[in-house]
Design an enzyme around this catalytic site. Structure first.
Site, PDB file in Angstrom:
ATOM      1  CD  GLU A 108      -2.684   2.140  -3.070  1.00 55.27           C
ATOM      2  OE1 GLU A 108      -3.643   2.397  -2.333  1.00 55.27           O
ATOM      3  OE2 GLU A 108      -1.524   2.014  -2.649  1.00 55.27           O
ATOM      4  CG  HIS A 127      -1.998   1.023   1.175  1.00 60.97           C
ATOM      5  ND1 HIS A 127      -1.782   2.329   1.559  1.00 60.97           N
ATOM      6  CD2 HIS A 127      -3.301   0.952   0.781  1.00 60.97           C
ATOM      7  CE1 HIS A 127      -2.907   3.013   1.404  1.00 60.97           C
ATOM      8  NE2 HIS A 127      -3.837   2.203   0.930  1.00 60.97           N
TER       9      HIS A 127
END
Length: 241
Positions: A165, A96
């Site tokens: 993302e 992430h």
């Protein structure tokens, strides 16, 4: 046919009491979701055991927010697959943008986490994405290519989820145009070379844009941050049309 995977990342939110209250409201709202999709939530580590006690695993699964590449050892603040599997965890988010940014996680470390997750029986959700500066310099494709090639080396694409993302769209309210996100997801699919790999989009996903996002041909799901903290909002996302 690829199943859609709708995942919520709670980050550093929700106590055990909050988790119980959330699930009591959320679970009835997703009882009748179509069988062409899976719903996944990544609670904080402290709430995983509470979560596992209140979850119907027919239509909702647990993810961890990270995972280490060893089963045990002197790795302060890390968590191993065995510790997670004991609590019915099925997925693990790795790479992430926040750990990449705040803890300087490298593509090599992310790859070790992803490979070990798979070998331990978990499905990794590997995140990739470019910064605003990289995008404005026209480097998005190059950055994504590097992250995919280095971060996914020696992984099994049949037990893998990749989440695109764009970092500039996370928690900012700025959403990447669905068509632009779809192009990057198509690039990721071509780099992996496996048409059935599941690819998500993450970045300011909300109830008012989920239907357009999920209409894209190469987007198989979403990784949701803030909107997953509200059971009403997240149930609308889970029940996309």
């Amino acid at each position: 046919m690829r199943k859609s995977v709708i995942a919520g990342n709670w980050k550093m939110h929700m106590t055990c009491a909050d988790t119980k209250k959330y699930l009591e409201e959320f679970l009835p709202l997703i009882e009748e979701i179509p069988n062409d999709r899976k719903i996944v939530i990544a609670p904080p580590f402290t709430a995983i055991s509470t979560f596992s006690n209140y979850t119907n695993f027919d239509y909702l699964n647990i993810a961890s927010q990270n995972i280490h590449w060893e089963d045990k050892g002197a790795f302060t603040a890390e968590i191993s697959p065995n510790m997670l599997i004991e609590h019915k965890v099925k997925y693990a988010i790795v790479g992430h943008s926040e750990p990449r940014k705040y803890f300087s996680e490298s593509d090599e470390q992310i790859n070790k986490r992803a490979v070990f997750a798979q070998s331990s029986g978990l499905t990794p959700i590997v995140c990739v994405g470019e910064t605003l500066e990289q995008r404005e310099r026209g480097e998005a494709d190059r950055v994504i290519t590097r992250q995919v090639e280095q971060g996914l080396e020696n992984t099994d694409p049949s037990n893998l989820i990749v989440a695109y993302e764009p970092i500039w769209a996370i928690g900012t309210g700025k959403t990447c145009e669905a068509s632009d996100a779809n192009k990057i997801c198509a690039l990721i699919r071509s780099l992996i070379g496996f048409s059935d790999v599941i690819i998500q989009y993450g970045g300011s996903v909300k109830p008012n844009n989920i239907d357009e996002i999920m209409s894209m041909s190469d987007i198989d799901g979403v990784l949701v941050g803030g909107s997953s903290l509200d059971p009403i909002s997240f149930s609308r996302i889970a029940n996309f049309e």
